[in-house]
Design a protein around this motif. Structure first.
Motif, PDB file in Angstrom:
ATOM      1  N   ARG A   1       0.849  -1.201   0.000  1.00 43.61           N
ATOM      2  CA  ARG A   1       0.000   0.000   0.000  1.00 43.61           C
ATOM      3  C   ARG A   1       0.889   1.258   0.000  1.00 43.61           C
ATOM      4  O   ARG A   1       1.859   1.342   0.723  1.00 43.61           O
ATOM      5  CB  ARG A   1      -0.897  -0.038   1.247  1.00 43.61           C
ATOM      6  N   GLU A   2       0.534   2.229  -0.856  1.00 47.70           N
ATOM      7  CA  GLU A   2       1.307   3.478  -0.911  1.00 47.70           C
ATOM      8  C   GLU A   2       1.051   4.294   0.343  1.00 47.70           C
ATOM      9  O   GLU A   2      -0.082   4.351   0.831  1.00 47.70           O
ATOM     10  CB  GLU A   2       0.902   4.333  -2.114  1.00 47.70           C
ATOM     11  N   ALA A   3       2.095   4.923   0.843  1.00 46.98           N
ATOM     12  CA  ALA A   3       1.971   5.748   2.045  1.00 46.98           C
ATOM     13  C   ALA A   3       2.865   6.965   1.859  1.00 46.98           C
ATOM     14  O   ALA A   3       3.821   6.931   1.079  1.00 46.98           O
ATOM     15  CB  ALA A   3       2.414   4.953   3.264  1.00 46.98           C
ATOM     16  N   TRP A   4       2.552   8.042   2.584  1.00 47.07           N
ATOM     17  CA  TRP A   4       3.373   9.258   2.480  1.00 47.07           C
ATOM     18  C   TRP A   4       4.013   9.559   3.824  1.00 47.07           C
ATOM     19  O   TRP A   4       3.372   9.439   4.867  1.00 47.07           O
ATOM     20  CB  TRP A   4       2.516  10.438   2.037  1.00 47.07           C
ATOM     21  N   ILE A   5       5.272   9.941   3.761  1.00 44.23           N
ATOM     22  CA  ILE A   5       5.945  10.428   4.958  1.00 44.23           C
ATOM     23  C   ILE A   5       6.213  11.914   4.751  1.00 44.23           C
ATOM     24  O   ILE A   5       6.460  12.352   3.619  1.00 44.23           O
ATOM     25  CB  ILE A   5       7.250   9.651   5.256  1.00 44.23           C
ATOM     26  N   THR A   6       6.135  12.661   5.835  1.00 42.19           N
ATOM     27  CA  THR A   6       6.326  14.110   5.739  1.00 42.19           C
ATOM     28  C   THR A   6       7.130  14.605   6.933  1.00 42.19           C
ATOM     29  O   THR A   6       7.015  14.035   8.030  1.00 42.19           O
ATOM     30  CB  THR A   6       4.957  14.838   5.739  1.00 42.19           C
TER      31      THR A   6
ATOM     32  N   VAL B   1      -1.695   7.099   5.043  1.00 40.75           N
ATOM     33  CA  VAL B   1      -2.215   6.258   3.961  1.00 40.75           C
ATOM     34  C   VAL B   1      -3.608   6.756   3.574  1.00 40.75           C
ATOM     35  O   VAL B   1      -4.451   6.979   4.441  1.00 40.75           O
ATOM     36  CB  VAL B   1      -2.286   4.779   4.401  1.00 40.75           C
ATOM     37  N   THR B   2      -3.836   6.948   2.284  1.00 35.69           N
ATOM     38  CA  THR B   2      -5.139   7.410   1.814  1.00 35.69           C
ATOM     39  C   THR B   2      -6.056   6.206   1.598  1.00 35.69           C
ATOM     40  O   THR B   2      -5.675   5.243   0.940  1.00 35.69           O
ATOM     41  CB  THR B   2      -4.980   8.200   0.500  1.00 35.69           C
ATOM     42  N   SER B   3      -7.260   6.274   2.152  1.00 31.73           N
ATOM     43  CA  SER B   3      -8.209   5.163   2.035  1.00 31.73           C
ATOM     44  C   SER B   3      -8.906   5.228   0.683  1.00 31.73           C
ATOM     45  O   SER B   3      -8.777   6.213  -0.046  1.00 31.73           O
ATOM     46  CB  SER B   3      -9.244   5.270   3.145  1.00 31.73           C
ATOM     47  N   SER B   4      -9.691   4.196   0.374  1.00 27.25           N
ATOM     48  CA  SER B   4     -10.361   4.165  -0.930  1.00 27.25           C
ATOM     49  C   SER B   4     -11.347   5.321  -1.060  1.00 27.25           C
ATOM     50  O   SER B   4     -11.635   5.773  -2.155  1.00 27.25           O
ATOM     51  CB  SER B   4     -11.079   2.833  -1.106  1.00 27.25           C
ATOM     52  N   SER B   5     -11.838   5.833   0.070  1.00 28.40           N
ATOM     53  CA  SER B   5     -12.775   6.957  -0.021  1.00 28.40           C
ATOM     54  C   SER B   5     -12.051   8.303  -0.048  1.00 28.40           C
ATOM     55  O   SER B   5     -12.693   9.341  -0.081  1.00 28.40           O
ATOM     56  CB  SER B   5     -13.755   6.910   1.144  1.00 28.40           C
ATOM     57  N   GLY B   6     -10.734   8.274  -0.003  1.00 27.53           N
ATOM     58  CA  GLY B   6      -9.968   9.513  -0.142  1.00 27.53           C
ATOM     59  C   GLY B   6      -9.560  10.152   1.172  1.00 27.53           C
ATOM     60  O   GLY B   6      -8.922  11.203   1.178  1.00 27.53           O
ATOM     61  N   ARG B   7      -9.918   9.538   2.303  1.00 28.93           N
ATOM     62  CA  ARG B   7      -9.484  10.105   3.585  1.00 28.93           C
ATOM     63  C   ARG B   7      -8.115   9.566   3.955  1.00 28.93           C
ATOM     64  O   ARG B   7      -7.779   8.435   3.618  1.00 28.93           O
ATOM     65  CB  ARG B   7     -10.446   9.714   4.693  1.00 28.93           C
ATOM     66  N   VAL B   8      -7.383  10.380   4.704  1.00 26.72           N
ATOM     67  CA  VAL B   8      -6.022   9.989   5.054  1.00 26.72           C
ATOM     68  C   VAL B   8      -5.997   9.458   6.491  1.00 26.72           C
ATOM     69  O   VAL B   8      -6.509  10.110   7.410  1.00 26.72           O
ATOM     70  CB  VAL B   8      -5.062  11.188   4.887  1.00 26.72           C
ATOM     71  N   PHE B   9      -5.419   8.275   6.662  1.00 29.90           N
ATOM     72  CA  PHE B   9      -5.345   7.612   7.968  1.00 29.90           C
ATOM     73  C   PHE B   9      -3.898   7.538   8.433  1.00 29.90           C
ATOM     74  O   PHE B   9      -2.980   7.398   7.619  1.00 29.90           O
ATOM     75  CB  PHE B   9      -5.923   6.189   7.875  1.00 29.90           C
ATOM     76  N   LEU B  10      -3.719   7.619   9.751  1.00 31.11           N
ATOM     77  CA  LEU B  10      -2.385   7.526  10.343  1.00 31.11           C
ATOM     78  C   LEU B  10      -2.035   6.049  10.514  1.00 31.11           C
ATOM     79  O   LEU B  10      -2.563   5.381  11.398  1.00 31.11           O
ATOM     80  CB  LEU B  10      -2.367   8.242  11.699  1.00 31.11           C
TER      81      LEU B  10
END
Ligand code: 4AZ
Length: 678
Positions: free
Chosen positions: A566-571, A634-643
């Motif tokens: 699963r794609e995830a973003w770090i910032t 991580v962005t969910s299928s509905s477009g929300r971002v989860f930690l």
């Protein structure tokens, strides 16, 4: 005097049913559109403002109390002749139901429907900066009888209309251009033309990076971009390339008189026709990508063309569809090939059987039947329909009423799955203005792109760690950030300051909010030798007002699944290379969740089940010193971002086959609830 008006004439508008207010009800003899139903306005006010001197408008009571009920308020904004009105929203939080409370912005002084620039309700996260075509603008706020919210604050100013605000002739070999005033919404009634003319022997191609222009429709009759007579409109999520078989290209942008969007950014490039991607790989969609990305297992082109007809090397497995994937993705429970070949013949289950998480095999037909055939509940997890299960398991979501449902990650997906609706409660999280650490191998983020990102400062030292916003009062960070080290008493709340809504270190702006810390709660099982349970909570001394630059990230329930791949973003603002210096602008980088078995084989048994591995195993992309405490999102299928995780540790930064290690948030969901109430 309090006036009461009741209206009920209906008229269909672009987005909702409106009633037409007969103009004799209005003090200034004009027609205004209000929503359907009987509206009783106890408060009607008109404000007239000249915007030559920049200033601010806000809903009554903002930010200390909610806006009043049953109001119809309008702000008439005028600029000097030859100027545009600019209106930038700082905060906009209204009721979700657009039939009840909403704002409308018009490109006129009267509420004329075909001059509507935008209608907004709820807490929109698109660009909220608007420009008029002429020197006037009207903002209206309509509120109903119930449920009032914080409201809005917006800054106004005027900017001169310049003849050459967009378009022109571009003759260099490469360059960039954008819709007028990007990233603000473009003004209505604007046409610009760019003529690109490169050296005779070359061809030209243009690449759109961001694109949101009008509604998607066949003929693009409203707002559009025209490239060599081909019209583009709507929203494009991926980079789009258009190539001309000549050395010239004409691009026209057009906006009509109503409904504006953010617009586009584009770059163009001249190329030699025989060699369109010198030193790089050419995708079928004409994108040029780094040659290293060809046949590396990732879809870098966006159309998959870099992963077909590949010769797999010794470290890769060959999928039936011709893709090559890293060998250690085989039999890891996630379909990396796209045709599931990497998950077949894993010596686990026969064809037609489902492989349970506990390694049992059950017949495929027993999947999603609401019965626990695996004995660990895993055959009733990833189902399209949310059945109420007879039994709960660690993989199933538990509703507040104690019932469990057979759907993977049902929380905040905009579909009510629990009978009691508890899967869709507390969902004011995980959305952001663009629709669309120091971080090694990352890039600068845009302002407001990561509104949950916090910079934790030690007084007199500056940025030390990252954190994430959970709500108006609570942050989550890493326990190792708040440990005393020698003379540094990092465990003491008064040593810290939290900067929310920050983009660039040392450059606080009107969006940045600084708060002292009232309390730090470090996990009682944090182990400073193994970094197990590396999680801590911080309570702010006073609550912050949420806005599009400060917004919570969603917390996953304990059953939430972040599968390998699963794609995830770090910032974060951490070091940009191992041992390097920290970043000024908030950096972002895309990584992937890495299978726990693969991770343990790479990093050893120091990896516990309470840790999550993520990275790019080729190396070069990772979190680093100074990113600790920040989010793995991580962005969910509905477009929300989860930690999914909190940046915790790693073997250096960005090294090949050394992924970053994150605290696995699902393991701490109930601890967070008990400690903070969030
Ligand atoms: C650190 O020192 C650190 N590569 C954080 C993350 C990683 C390495 C070091 C992951 O805070």
């Amino acid at each position: 005097m309090t006036a009461f008006y009741v209206f009920s004439f209906y008229l269909q508008s672009k987005n909702r049913m409106f009633s037409m207010v007969p103009n004799f009800f209005l003090p200034d003899s004009r027609t205004v559109l209000i929503p359907e139903g009987n509206f009783v306005f106890s408060d009607r006010k008109t404000f007239s403002i000249h915007v030559r001197e920049a200033g601010m408008v806000q809903s009554p009571g903002f930010p200390n109390s909610p806006y009043p009920s049953n109001s119809f308020l309008q702000w008439r904004l005028r600029a000097d002749p030859g100027h545009r009105v600019q209106l930038d929203f700082h905060t906009l939080i209204l009721e979700d139901d657009c039939q009840k409370d909403f704002i409308t912005i018009y490109d006129s002084l009267a509420p004329i429907e075909h001059r509507t620039l935008t209608e907004q309700c709820g807490y929109p996260h698109d660009s909220l900066s608007f420009l008029s075509s002429g020197n006037v603008m009207l903002l209206t706020l309509v509120t109903s009888d119930k449920k009032n919210f914080p409201g809005f604050r917006a800054n106004y100013s005027q900017i001169p209309v310049t003849d050459q605000s967009c378009g022109g002739t571009l003759t260099t070999d490469r360059g960039s251009f954008s819709s007028p005033y990007f990233p603000s919404n473009y003004p209505p009634q604007t046409t610009c033309t760019w003529n690109i003319q490169v050296a005779k022997e070359k061809f030209v191609k243009v690449q759109f990076h961001e694109f949101s222009v009008g509604n998607e429709s066949l003929q693009c009759p409203n707002d559009y971009v025209e490239v060599n007579e081909q019209r583009l409109c709507g929203s494009m999520l991926k980079t789009t390339v258009i190539t001309a078989n000549s050395n010239t290209m004409t691009i026209t942008f057009h906006s009509d008189s109503s409904y504006v969007d953010q617009g586009f950014t584009a770059s163009y490039e001249a190329f030699v026709p025989t060699n369109p991607c010198p030193g790089r790989f050419q995708c079928t969609n004409n994108l040029c990508i780094d040659i290293m990305m060809h046949c590396d297992g990732w879809n870098d082109c966006g159309d998959g063309s870099d992963e077909v007809n590949c010769k797999c090397d010794a470290s890769q497995l060959m999928c039936k569809n011709g893709h090559c994937k890293p060998k250690f993705w085989e039999c890891d429970g996630s379909d990396d090939c796209g045709d599931n070949t990497d998950e077949e013949n894993c010596g686990k289950c026969k064809p037609g059987e489902f492989s349970c998480r506990n390694s049992r095999c059950v017949l495929e037909k027993f999947r999603c039947d609401g019965k626990d055939d695996c004995s660990d509940g895993s055959d009733d997890v990833s189902c399209d329909l949310a059945l109420v299960l007879q039994q709960c398991s660690e993989f199933t979501f538990r509703c507040r009423n104690g019932r469990c449902i057979s759907k993977m990650n049902p929380e905040c997906d905009d579909v009510q799955d629990c009978e009691d609706g508890s899967d869709e409660e507390n969902c004011q999280c995980g959305i952001r203005p663009y629709r669309s650490s120091r971080i090694v191998g990352g890039q600068a983020s845009k302002e407001g792109e990561w509104p949950w990102q916090v910079s934790l400062h030690i007084r007199g030292t500056g940025h030390v760690c990252g954190a994430s916003v959970l709500n108006q009062r609570w942050l989550v960070t890493a326990a190792h950030c708040v440990q005393d080290t020698g003379a540094n008493k990092y465990s003491q709340a008064d040593q810290w300051q939290a900067l929310l809504g920050l983009h660039a270190q040392g450059q606080t702006n009107e969006w940045t909010v600084t708060r002292n810390i009232k309390r730090i709660i470090s996990h009682e099982n944090y182990d400073h030798l193994t970094y197990d349970s590396d999680i801590a909570l911080m309570e702010l001394d006073t609550e912050v007002t949420l806005n599009q630059y400060i917004w919570p990230i969603c917390l996953p329930s304990s059953s939430y699944d972040f599968p390998a791949g699963r794609e995830a973003w770090i910032t974060g603002w951490g070091a940009t290379r191992e041992g390097g210096s920290v970043a000024t602008i908030l950096q972002k980088a895309e990584v992937r969740v890495i299978n726990a078995t693969v991770c343990k084989s790479l990093l050893g048994d120091d990896i516990t089940d309470r840790m999550l591995c993520a990275g790019v195993l080729k190396g070069g992309v990772d979190a680093c010193q100074g990113d600790s405490g920040g989010p793995l999102a991580v962005t969910s299928s509905s477009g929300r971002v989860f930690l999914a995780g909190v940046v915790s540790w790693g073997d250096g930064c960005g090294r090949r086959n050394k992924p970053g290690i994150y605290t696995r948030i699902t393991k701490y969901r109930s601890w967070i609830k008990e400690a903070s109430g969030v």
